[in-house]
Design a protein around this motif. Structure first.
Motif: not given
Lengths: 636, 191
Positions: B7, B10-16
């Motif tokens: 997971s 595969l973390e989303h690059p724009l999470r923050k």
């Protein structure tokens, strides 16, 4: 009591917004410790909204006209059934119903095994998106669309419910739509949450029943709306491409596409980004439909007009578009298997998805055309029925043809057998050619009828040739649903273009012949009931015969309601699986009908038969047992 | 690779930035609600207050006047006009109705109530009011035009639509705009 109800909504808003903020903080710090707080917060918000809804319902049932909403949509003589349904008759009440179903959906979902199987980080993010959406609705309900406005000088009696809304179709049409709209919030918030947390396709397992159930509710709501239009408005048709009718149809196209692409991802792990986009698009279009109905931007018989929520709803839609775009477009790429080619069942399903999206785009553009064309036209006009029929009906026909052929292709490529699809295409072409050579017009209607017959035959052949299909729930859920859609297409393709109508001014005793039937106006009966909800009922008695044999009696009415000075037209029909005879009286001059309108609607009841099939059979695919879909499942 | 590390990979690059956007949206919702509430007086919405500064500014004074003399037709009509200008169709309809109780043959009140009914999409009621106008004053071309349009587009009665549009055309040769519009509507009227 109403102050307390308003306070309950305010508290629910505060809980939702603070819950959203807490979820945001937890997600930022990659913590999940406060997850139970979020779940309890949702329960509390749902409870508070249920209390507020109970207060509104209590106000309606006790006929408390000090509440503006009760005074506007009910009166002292309104029957109990319609008094309850007045809850969603107006703008504020229906928005409260939308919000309540959303809250209940969230609370129910949080108690399912599929929710509990999600990673905690996904659950935290789910609540971030869900509680923000719920908070948005509560901001509208506690601000510009407050249902708890009280009157300083309450009237002695209310204005009553609009007679057009006193019909079973209209009673259930709005709540079913709202159930569908609210249900699609779960897959959309899950898609965003799982994409952001990196959990992957497990969100589709969790959302599976919600996608199917919401699709069924939305479909049922749309079709009941069509039935209401047919039985209550008295113009002889069921779909006028009215902007508000279209508003609910546009998300249906996206939702139907999602039902199919979700199936492909669950089985083959393909189209993950498409599914995130479609889940979000469906909810966004549901919000957009709410905006169209409540903003006053489109002229429609069914619109509420601007109640101060148009601006915020449009802002909400634009924000959701930006958010979904950001989440879906920048989603990290994974190693994904390639989609099977066009000559496979998944390939044909993708073709049908494109057709659905094209239909959605056409209807969307046609609906908002008056708004767009304001930029360069002084007096903009909406797209006319001819535009929609010309563009949409060929696409619907093509969609039906693809639907008939797809089951005869394998999941991984190539036709499973050549004889049946070839035979179906030959049959379709032959019927179209025969229709054209016999000068049956319009040719498109012939193509539609042929496509519908082809799709029905395809399901029948599957039933005969695929072992075990008769007892398979999955078969009936998918192919039974397709059969229902094909039956609707058949009904629409015949009843629309081949409808015959006539208007005749008639005095008692006069007769006329039309479309093979003889109509005789026997006389007008009138009943006065002063002080009752209906103060006067006038009923024309039209006997119908064919070839000298009696067919039945049509009794169109004009009803005068206590709070509505002007008579309301009630349709009378002589139903049949072939012709349905449909009569309305538009005006009276003494006992003379000025005029009587008769429509002969061929095969119109097949639209409603298909509607029942398409709404009920897909429910067989709802799974109560938790578990992933096996790639081998449902080969039929 | 464990599921957790998978997971993370595969973390989303724009999470923050997305979380920041959501935090902004939540703050905006909270502020909107707070500001809206600050503008509300009692249980009335801010919207009603804003309206009062516009076309309905005279309403309180007219209401006081009406309380002193409940049968003052002129005041009732002024109130109806004010509500109509403020697009408060239901109240406008109510006051035109009150004026018509005093003078059932007030053509202006009938015509305006018909327009208010049109705005509320109460089409049969609008047609009845226009017909009442014509019963008193048969040469009102606009009334025929509106009846024709409602019959054509809403009630789907082409025969009646044709009849009224033709009458409007016959009555309005001097009003070029109405004549042109009526002519156009007649031309594309489906038989």
């Amino acid at each position: 009591m109403y102050l307390a109800a308003h306070f309950a909504l305010l508290l629910a808003m505060l809980v939702s917004l603070l819950g959203g903020a807490l979820a945001c903080l937890e997600a930022w710090g990659r913590q999940q410790g406060k997850l139970p707080w979020l779940e309890h917060g949702q329960d509390a918000a749902a409870f508070l909204m249920a209390c507020a809804s109970a207060a509104l319902l209590g106000g309606l049932l006790s006929r408390d006209f000090s509440l503006a909403y009760v005074a506007d949509y009910s009166d002292s003589l309104l029957p109990l059934f319609y008094t309850v349904t007045a809850f969603w008759a107006g703008q504020a009440g229906s928005l409260l119903f939308w919000g309540l179903t959303l809250a209940l959906a969230g609370t129910i979902f949080s108690r399912t095994a599929r929710y509990k199987a999600l990673e905690p980080s996904t659950r935290v993010l789910f609540w971030l998106f869900f509680l923000t959406l719920q908070g948005f609705f509560l901001v509208l309900l506690t601000g510009p669309n407050n249902p708890f406005v009280t009157l300083a000088s309450p009237p002695a009696d209310g204005k009553g419910l609009n007679p057009l809304l006193r019909n079973v179709g209209m009673i259930f049409h709005p709540p079913l739509l709202f159930l569908g709209y609210a249900g699609f919030a779960i897959p959309a918030c899950l898609a965003l949450a799982a994409t952001l947390s990196g959990e992957g396709r497990s969100w589709l397992e969790a959302a599976r029943n919600w996608i199917l159930g919401s699709w069924v509710f939305l479909t049922a709501g749309i079709l009941l709306g069509g039935w209401w239009s047919y039985m209550e408005l008295g113009w002889g048709g069921y779909w006028a491409w009215d902007p508000v009718e279209n508003a609910s149809l546009i998300p249906w196209f996206a939702a139907t596409a999602l039902v199919h692409t979700a199936l492909l991802e669950r089985r083959f792990s393909v189209l993950p980004r498409t599914n995130v986009c479609l889940a979000c698009l469906t909810l966004i279009l549901c919000l957009f439909a709410t905006y169209l109905v409540r903003s006053g931007v489109v002229e429609s018989l069914h619109a509420f007009g601007d109640g101060g929520v148009g601006g915020p709803l449009l802002a909400g839609v634009l924000f959701a578009v930006a958010l979904a775009g950001l989440v879906a477009v920048s989603r990290p790429r994974r190693e994904e298997p390639a989609l099977p080619g066009l000559g496979s069942r998944p390939g044909l399903m993708v073709v049908s998805v494109w057709l659905l999206l094209a239909l959605g785009l056409v209807v969307l553009l046609g609906t908002i055309w008056p708004v767009l064309s304001q930029l360069w036209e002084v007096s903009p006009k909406g797209a006319e029925q001819g535009f929609y029929n010309t563009v949409c009906l060929p696409l619907f026909t093509l969609l039906t043809v693809v639907m008939a052929l797809a089951p005869w292709f394998g999941w991984t490529g190539g036709p499973r057998r050549l004889d049946v699809p070839t035979g179906l295409i030959v049959l379709w072409l032959a019927v179209v050619a025969a229709g054209a050579s016999l000068d049956v017009r319009p040719v498109l209607a012939v193509a539609g009828v042929a496509a519908a017959a082809m799709a029905c035959l395809s399901v029948l052949l599957l039933l005969i040739l695929v072992p075990g299909s008769l007892g398979s729930r999955r078969f009936w859920a998918s192919h039974g649903g397709h059969l229902g859609l094909a039956v609707i297409v058949l009904g629409v393709a015949v009843s629309g273009p081949f409808q015959r109508s006539v208007e005749k001014a008639l005095s008692p005793g006069e007769s006329f012949d039309f479309s093979g039937y003889r109509f005789t106006y026997e006389g007008l009966g009138a009943t006065d009931t002063p002080g009752q909800e209906i103060t006067r009922a006038e009923e024309a008695r039209i006997t119908v015969s064919r070839g000298g044999k009696p067919v039945g009696v049509l009794t169109p009415q004009r009803l005068t309601y206590r709070n509505y000075d002007h008579p309301h037209t009630e349709v009378s029909t002589l139903p049949g699986l072939g012709d349905e005879l449909y009569a309305t009286v538009h005006d009276l001059d003494g006992e003379r009908l000025t005029p009587l309108k008769i429509s002969v609607n061929p095969m119109v009841n097949w639209v409603w038969i298909g509607s029942v099939l398409v709404c009920l059979l897909p429910l067989l695919a709802i799974r109560f047992k938790h578990g992933r879909t096996s790639p081998k499942e449902g080969a039929a | 690779m464990t599921p957790k590390s998978a997971s993370a990979a595969l973390e989303h690059p724009l999470r923050k930035p997305i979380l920041a956007l959501m935090a902004t949206a939540l703050a905006a919702l909270f502020l909107t609600s707070f500001l809206d509430r600050a503008m509300v007086q009692g249980t009335r919405t801010a919207r009603t207050q804003v309206k009062a500064k516009g076309p309905m500014a005279a309403v309180p004074e007219l209401m006081t006047k009406l309380q002193q003399n409940p049968n003052d037709e002129e005041t009732i009509l002024q109130l109806a006009d004010a509500f109509m200008r403020g697009k408060d169709w239901q109240r406008a309809e109510h006051f035109y109705g009150e004026a018509l109780k005093i003078d059932p043959k007030n053509v202006g009140a009938l015509f305006h109530r018909a327009i208010v009914n049109l705005e509320q999409r109460h089409f049969p009621e609008a047609v009845e009011d226009f017909k009442a106008v014509l019963a008193i004053k048969p040469d009102v071309a606009e009334a025929h035009y509106y009846i024709g349009m409602v019959n054509k587009y809403e009630l789907k009665v082409p025969q009646a639509a044709k009849e009224h549009l033709e009458k409007a055309l016959a009555l309005a040769p001097k009003d070029k705009e109405l004549a042109a519009e009526t002519k156009k509507e007649l031309e594309n009227l489906q038989p």
